[in-house]
Scaffold this active site. Structure first.
Site, PDB file in Angstrom:
ATOM      1  N   LYS A  97       0.792  -1.233   0.000  1.00  0.00           N
ATOM      2  CA  LYS A  97       0.000   0.000   0.000  1.00  0.00           C
ATOM      3  C   LYS A  97       0.822   1.280   0.000  1.00  0.00           C
ATOM      4  CE  LYS A  97      -0.771   0.068   4.908  1.00  0.00           C
ATOM      5  NZ  LYS A  97      -1.547  -0.534   5.954  1.00  0.00           N
ATOM      6  N   ARG A 135      -8.946  -0.625  16.074  1.00  0.00           N
ATOM      7  CA  ARG A 135      -9.146  -0.213  14.699  1.00  0.00           C
ATOM      8  C   ARG A 135     -10.176  -1.190  14.148  1.00  0.00           C
ATOM      9  NH1 ARG A 135      -4.579   0.630  10.017  1.00  0.00           N
ATOM     10  NH2 ARG A 135      -5.205  -1.506   9.522  1.00  0.00           N
TER      11      ARG A 135
HETATM   12  C1  LIG Z   1      -0.902  -1.436   6.542  1.00  0.00           C
HETATM   13  C2  LIG Z   1      -1.389  -2.731   6.936  1.00  0.00           C
HETATM   14  C3  LIG Z   1      -0.480  -3.790   7.087  1.00  0.00           C
HETATM   15  C4  LIG Z   1       1.002  -3.611   6.926  1.00  0.00           C
HETATM   16  O1  LIG Z   1       1.503  -2.899   8.038  1.00  0.00           O
HETATM   17  P1  LIG Z   1       3.066  -2.630   8.210  1.00  0.00           P
HETATM   18  O2  LIG Z   1       3.192  -2.096   9.583  1.00  0.00           O
HETATM   19  O3  LIG Z   1       3.443  -1.664   7.152  1.00  0.00           O
HETATM   20  O4  LIG Z   1       3.749  -3.942   8.056  1.00  0.00           O
HETATM   21  C5  LIG Z   1      -0.993  -5.021   7.425  1.00  0.00           C
HETATM   22  N1  LIG Z   1      -2.320  -5.206   7.603  1.00  0.00           N
HETATM   23  C6  LIG Z   1      -3.218  -4.229   7.468  1.00  0.00           C
HETATM   24  C7  LIG Z   1      -4.653  -4.527   7.665  1.00  0.00           C
HETATM   25  C8  LIG Z   1      -2.780  -2.956   7.126  1.00  0.00           C
HETATM   26  O5  LIG Z   1      -3.678  -1.969   6.991  1.00  0.00           O
END
Ligand SMILES: *Cc1c(COP(=O)(O)O)cnc(C)c1O
Length: 367
Positions: A36, A131
Site C-alpha cells: 500500500k 481499529r
Molecule cells: C498497513 C497494513 C499492514 C502492513 O503494516 P506494516 O506495519 O506496514 O507492516 C498489514 N495489515 C493491514 C490490515 C494494514 O492496513
C-alpha cells in the site's frame, strides 16, 4: 534529472523481504507483501515476488487494479474492509478480502454471483487496538452467517494491532487469536486455512521463539520497505533501511540570521518554531514541501538540520556543506514520509538496482 524524486532500490527491497520470508518460514508463517505504500508499482511487486512472498496485499483496490494492468501475476488480497460501493470491483480484482461487516459481505456475495466467481473472506477480529475487527464474542455468529452466503468462502480470521492505539502483539493476544480459530473450527465444522496474525509490529513476537500457535501468515509492509520495526522504529538486524531515498534540489542558498525579526504569529502550518541561537547560518531552501512528503519524516545527512517546511519549501541549516543553487540533497524517509512521497504526483520515481555499499544494519547495533 527530475527533482524531487524518490530513488527506489528494488534489490534492497528484495533482500529485506527475502530475509523476513526465510525467518518466518521456519515458524510456518507465510508473508503477504503489503504494497500500500507503493502505489501498486510493479517493480516493487516483482521484487517482493522474487523474494518469495506468498501473496500481495493492498488496502486500495486502485493499486490492485494498477498491478493487474501492469501484468503482475500473483494472488492478491484486499487488506482493508471493502467499501460497499466497490463490491463489484473487489470481486473482479481479488479472490480474497478482509472483512468486518456482514452488510459488506452480503454485497460481496451478490457481486460474486453476478460476476460468476467465488470470493474468499477473512474475518478480522478486534483484539484491543480499536481499529478494525469484529468483537470476539460476535465472531462465531458472524462466521456462521458468512458460511451460508452463496459464492462466499470463509478462508480464515485475522487481526491487526499497533496501528490505532499502539497495542503490541504479544503471547496473550496472539494466543487469543489462535484459540478463536480453534473454537470457530470446532463449533462450525470448518477448517480455516489462513490465520493472519498482523503486520510488521508482529515480528518481535513471531521471531522471539514464542509459540506462534495457529498464526500462519503475517502482512508486512514497513519492515520490508524500510527495514524498520514499527513498534520502536528501530532498524531490524540484517535489513537495509535505505531502500528509498528522496532527492530534492536547492533553489536558494544564503547566509541568513538564524532568528526571525518582526512580530511573530502562526506559521503556514501552525505554531512558530522555538527560538534558536543568534548569529548567522548558511540556510538553503529545497523545492520540497507538504505536497511532496511529510517534512517531519525526513532524515538529513549528518551536519545538515531540517528547520521546517511549508507546502512547497523545505528550509535547512546547511551547516558547513557547500550546497549551492541547483545542487541535490539526498534524504532518508520514515513510513509517513514514504507514503506521502510515493503518492505525490510531484515526486518522480526512479528504480535503481544493485547493492554496492555495506549492509546498513551491519553498521548499526543489533537489537
Ligand atoms: C498497513 C497494513 C499492514 C502492513 O503494516 P506494516 O506495519 O506496514 O507492516 C498489514 N495489515 C493491514 C490490515 C494494514 O492496513
Amino acid at each position: 534529472m527530475t527533482a524531487p524524486r524518490l530513488e527506489i532500490n528494488v534489490d534492497k527491497i528484495q533482500h529485506n523481504a527475502h530475509v523476513l520470508v526465510e525467518k518466518l518460514a521456519r515458524n510456518g508463517i507465510s508473508v503477504t507483501g503489503v504494497m500500500k505504500a507503493s502505489l501498486g508499482l510493479s517493480d516493487i511487486a516483482h521484487a517482493l515476488l522474487r523474494a518469495g512472498v506468498s501473496t500481495l496485499g493492498d488496502s486500495r483496490i486502485e493499486n490492485i487494479e494498477a498491478m493487474h494492468r501492469a501484468q503482475v501475476l500473483a494472488p492478491m488480497m484486499l487488506i482493508r474492509a471493502p467499501m460497499l460501493s466497490q463490491a463489484v470491483r473487489v470481486v473482479r480484482q481479488v479472490a480474497l478480502s478482509f472483512n468486518t461487516e456482514l452488510t459488506v459481505i452480503r454485497e460481496l456475495s451478490r457481486a460474486a454471483q453476478e460476476v460468476g466467481r467465488t470470493h474468499g473472506v477473512v474475518l478480522m477480529v478486534e483484539l484491543g487496538d480499536l481499529r478494525e475487527g469484529i468483537m470476539p464474542r460476535d465472531l462465531e455468529s458472524t462466521a456462521r452467517t458468512v458460511l451460508g452466503l452463496p459464492n462466499i468462502v470463509l478462508r480464515g480470521i485475522g487481526a491487526n494491532l499497533a496501528c490505532q492505539s499502539g497495542v503490541s502483539p504479544d503471547a496473550r493476544n496472539m494466543a487469543e487469536l489462535s484459540a478463536l480459530a480453534d473454537s470457530i473450527e470446532s463449533a462450525l465444522g470448518v477448517s480455516l486455512d489462513l490465520v493472519s496474525g498482523g503486520n510488521s509490529a508482529n515480528l518481535d513476537w513471531a521471531l522471539s521463539g514464542a509459540d506462534t500457535g495457529r498464526v500462519n501468515n503475517l502482512r508486512l509492509g514497513e519492515s520490508i520497505l524500510l527495514g524498520c520495526d514499527p513498534l520502536r522504529r528501530q532498524p531490524i538486524e540484517g535489513l537495509y533501511t535505505d531502500a528509498f531515498t528522496l532527492v530534492a534540489e536547492v533553489i536558494e542558498a544564503k547566509s541568513k540570521p538564524s532568528q526571525p525579526w518582526g512580530t511573530i504569529g502562526q506559521t503556514a502550518f501552525g505554531e512558530a518554531p522555538p527560538a534558536r541561537l543568534g548569529g548567522n547560518i548558511f540556510q538553503a531552501i529545497l523545492a520540497l514541501g507538504h505536497q511532496d512528503v511529510d517534512p517531519l519524516g525526513l532524515r538529513a545527512p549528518a551536519g545538515i538540520e531540517i528547520l521546517g517546511g511549508s507546502s512547497d519549501h523545505l528550509i535547512i541549516d546547511a551547516g558547513d556543506s557547500p550546497l549551492q543553487v541547483g545542487a541535490e540533497l539526498r534524504l532518508g524517509l520514515n513510513y509517513s514520509a514514504l507514503v506521502r512521497a510515493m503518492t505525490s504526483p510531484f515526486v518522480g520515481k526512479k528504480i535503481t538496482e544493485g547493492i554496492t555499499e555495506k549492509l546498513t544494519a551491519e553498521l548499526t547495533t543489533a537489537r
